[in-house]
Design a protein around this motif. Sequence first.
Motif, PDB file in Angstrom:
ATOM      1  N   ARG A 216       0.843  -1.208   0.000  1.00  0.00           N
ATOM      2  CA  ARG A 216       0.000   0.000   0.000  1.00  0.00           C
ATOM      3  C   ARG A 216       0.874   1.251   0.000  1.00  0.00           C
ATOM      4  NH1 ARG A 216      -4.742  -1.963   3.561  1.00  0.00           N
ATOM      5  NH2 ARG A 216      -5.977  -2.955   1.923  1.00  0.00           N
ATOM      6  N   VAL A 217       1.948   1.199   0.810  1.00  0.00           N
ATOM      7  CA  VAL A 217       2.882   2.344   0.854  1.00  0.00           C
ATOM      8  C   VAL A 217       3.459   2.589  -0.535  1.00  0.00           C
ATOM      9  CG1 VAL A 217       5.131   3.097   1.759  1.00  0.00           C
ATOM     10  CG2 VAL A 217       3.446   2.082   3.297  1.00  0.00           C
ATOM     11  N   ASP A 218       3.664   1.463  -1.280  1.00  0.00           N
ATOM     12  CA  ASP A 218       4.200   1.606  -2.638  1.00  0.00           C
ATOM     13  C   ASP A 218       3.150   2.086  -3.629  1.00  0.00           C
ATOM     14  OD1 ASP A 218       6.643   0.822  -1.800  1.00  0.00           O
ATOM     15  OD2 ASP A 218       6.437  -1.280  -2.416  1.00  0.00           O
ATOM     16  N   GLY A 219       1.904   2.286  -3.163  1.00  0.00           N
ATOM     17  CA  GLY A 219       0.873   2.867  -4.024  1.00  0.00           C
ATOM     18  C   GLY A 219      -0.059   1.887  -4.690  1.00  0.00           C
ATOM     19  N   ALA A 220      -0.022   0.636  -4.251  1.00  0.00           N
ATOM     20  CA  ALA A 220      -0.924  -0.353  -4.872  1.00  0.00           C
ATOM     21  C   ALA A 220      -2.355  -0.139  -4.406  1.00  0.00           C
ATOM     22  CB  ALA A 220      -0.462  -1.770  -4.502  1.00  0.00           C
ATOM     23  N   SER A 221      -3.282  -0.327  -5.339  1.00  0.00           N
ATOM     24  CA  SER A 221      -4.703  -0.218  -4.974  1.00  0.00           C
ATOM     25  C   SER A 221      -5.126  -1.503  -4.259  1.00  0.00           C
ATOM     26  CB  SER A 221      -5.548  -0.033  -6.226  1.00  0.00           C
ATOM     27  OG  SER A 221      -5.494  -1.214  -7.012  1.00  0.00           O
ATOM     28  N   ALA A 222      -6.331  -1.489  -3.708  1.00  0.00           N
ATOM     29  CA  ALA A 222      -6.829  -2.668  -2.976  1.00  0.00           C
ATOM     30  C   ALA A 222      -6.883  -3.882  -3.897  1.00  0.00           C
ATOM     31  CB  ALA A 222      -8.211  -2.372  -2.400  1.00  0.00           C
ATOM     32  N   VAL A 223      -7.349  -3.666  -5.148  1.00  0.00           N
ATOM     33  CA  VAL A 223      -7.452  -4.785  -6.094  1.00  0.00           C
ATOM     34  C   VAL A 223      -6.055  -5.307  -6.431  1.00  0.00           C
ATOM     35  CG1 VAL A 223      -8.153  -5.450  -8.431  1.00  0.00           C
ATOM     36  CG2 VAL A 223      -9.610  -3.933  -7.061  1.00  0.00           C
ATOM     37  N   GLN A 224      -5.116  -4.376  -6.620  1.00  0.00           N
ATOM     38  CA  GLN A 224      -3.741  -4.798  -6.946  1.00  0.00           C
ATOM     39  C   GLN A 224      -3.112  -5.559  -5.784  1.00  0.00           C
ATOM     40  OE1 GLN A 224      -2.407  -0.870  -8.026  1.00  0.00           O
ATOM     41  NE2 GLN A 224      -2.061  -1.497 -10.170  1.00  0.00           N
ATOM     42  N   VAL A 225      -3.372  -5.082  -4.575  1.00  0.00           N
ATOM     43  CA  VAL A 225      -2.840  -5.790  -3.396  1.00  0.00           C
ATOM     44  C   VAL A 225      -3.356  -7.213  -3.368  1.00  0.00           C
ATOM     45  CG1 VAL A 225      -2.912  -5.925  -0.876  1.00  0.00           C
ATOM     46  CG2 VAL A 225      -2.545  -3.717  -1.989  1.00  0.00           C
ATOM     47  N   PHE A 226      -4.674  -7.354  -3.632  1.00  0.00           N
ATOM     48  CA  PHE A 226      -5.264  -8.693  -3.593  1.00  0.00           C
ATOM     49  C   PHE A 226      -4.694  -9.563  -4.715  1.00  0.00           C
ATOM     50  CE2 PHE A 226      -8.514 -11.799  -4.758  1.00  0.00           C
ATOM     51  CZ  PHE A 226      -8.674 -12.445  -3.534  1.00  0.00           C
TER      52      PHE A 226
END
Lengths: 314, 451
Positions: A216-226
């Motif tokens: 998240r700190v690197d800027g990933a969205s929730a969908v990208q994190v998942f």
Amino acid sequence: MTSLVDAPASVQTAIRPPAPGRRRSRRTWPIVALLLGPSAVLITVFIVLPAVYGVWLSLTNTQLTGFAARNPQFIGLDNYTYLLASADFLASLGQTGTFLFWSAIIGQTVLGMVAAVLLSRTWVRGKGFFGAALLMPMVVPEVVASLTWASVLATSPEGTLNRLTGLFGADSTAWLQDFPMLAIILVNIWRGLAFAMIMFQAALEDVPAELIEASRVDGASAVQVFRYVTLPLIRGPVFLYLLLTTISTVGVFGLVYFLTRGGPGGQTTIAAIYIYERALQFSQIGIGSAASIILLVIVLVLGVVYVRLAKVQV
Amino acid sequence: MKRTHVVAAFTATMVVAAGLTACSPADGGGGDGTDGPVTITIVETKQTNIDAIGAVIPDFEAAMEEQGKEIKVELIEDILTDEQFKTKMTQQLVAGQAPDVLDIGESMAVGWAAAGYLHPLDDYLDDWDGWDHWYPEIQEALTRQDGSVYTLAGGASVQNFFVRKDVLEEVGVDTSQPETWDELIDRLIEVKEQTGDTPIVIPAGTAWGGGTWFEGFQPLLGGTDTDYYDRESGTWDLESEGWLPVFELYHELVSNGLLPVEDLQNPNPWEPTKYVKFPAGDIQVAAQGTWGWRFDWGPEGATPIEGLDEKVITWQYPALRDGDRTYGWINTGGGYAIPESSENKDAAMEFIKFLTSGEALAEQLAASGAASARDDLDDVAPYSNEPRLLEAGEDLAESILVVTGDGTDQIGQAVATATELILSGEADGQQAYDAFVQDATELLGPSLVKE
């Protein structure tokens, strides 16, 4: 070159000649036999021998009634060639595939994942209520669940769903006749959702929070994190669930038998119903056994594919 | 020895003893009760039969006691549909665990006798003068392909159309006997136009199970063609001329919207049709055996119709093709049977003889709604007080019967599948017949199909 004498003690231990181990195994085999023996006997008696007998039956023309029941004959692969050329059997495999894909692979897995992800969120209120509501279908016995849904989907205006649609002025619908496959798919999703959710919840809890936070700190969205963090980390449990739900869904019988009996017009004659009809209703045990073996092989192949994809040990 | 060890040893001994006791026969076993007590078991699956059999058991036990025989009867009450019963009992017969007396239908009698699960009754019947009182046509119907009798039925049913006369009169449709199917279809269309109902139910499709053949298709077929089964060779003639017209008749009924297709495709299709719509007058004509007067719609039946005798009449099956006549269809061939595995065959036969004679039979016939298969029962109450059943008994002599043999299950399956194609709109009469021939040929195998 390092000799055995010069090597550290730990290495020496590791490459110690096998003789003492064999001596120890000789000492321990009675306890191993005692512990594993009962399981091995039970598995042999209740699984291996019936399976072997099933294979034998599939190679005969055994029937339960009629003159043919008196003197079953070995007929080689005739039952298999008959089944693989039978439009009814192939249709039942197709219907099993449809049922499996939409109810287990798509329905239970996807919705179970959604439920697990949502219930893992800190901002969701009433987790206990939602969790319990999702768990209820798993607790209800299959027969009770089937009868309940038979009542919900009843053709008459007194059916629960028809009462609900009637509030909006709609005419009664024969749900189990007009949408039989959709009906059994939805009921099976309803029934299997809880198990998927529990498995995925447990898997999600093992995902390190710091990895999520870092992405998240690197800027990933929730969908990208998942997609790129969570999912790869829980791939093992996901494929394990897919394996289990495939096995159990291919074997579903009571739910469909109680709701549609394979009808109307054979639209929900999944393989388990076909096998039941052949083996027990029409007493053709040989053909029923052959159909079971074919189904077993298909499930084994699917299982191997899942295990390979998951790269997990089962 | 520690106290806990003593308790454990005692418990283990009791468990083993109980297990061994459960594995041993409940009594001496065998014989007809003259050499010691014998307990026989009988299973019934319909409440009407449970009540009727339960009522006569004390009389039987007392009668046996008078003859110096100690025979007790245990009635196993197991409410099941015919299909469920057949599936369950087949497993028990294979395992040698079936009750001593079975009350079975014709399809089970044919398949189980051929498989060797039932004990031939010929020796018992040869020694019993009661057997001479059976009508010859019923004796013929009870004789299986190998020349032996395996089941004894005290009653027989005549299959006709039950008609809601009150509803037809209300909408101004003729209630006299239709002579041809064309005439009947015209009347049904008239009823449909006035009521919007699907006015006739004849078993069809896979959901009705064996009934599609025994209560639906075969009575239609047998009235126009009696050559579809060759008893001499024990083979089925799939090219016999009656098959196609019957499939075409089914298609005509479906394409005119006269059959309740959705109901017929439901699990347990007899429930919405015979137990809901016919009693409500929403289905006006139903293919039905004599048992409809009692078992289905009688005062103690599944769904009683108030004023049954005034509201309902029967029509014989109309002629399907030129030259055919109207007819009733004899439905029998089942009855009481003794499994080959029974250890109490003599005692079981004593019970069967009792059940198929005198007052015991009269009570069962009156309760279940069947005509007597014997010529000496018309004066025995309560059967003698049932004019509808006595009338059906008179009809027996003029009704049609085709005795079939091994392969009925397979034929029934192929007919069910083919009529299902018609119900679902996937086939017309000719296509359904073609599918039937292909299916039946595969299922029967070469030895059961006439060249």
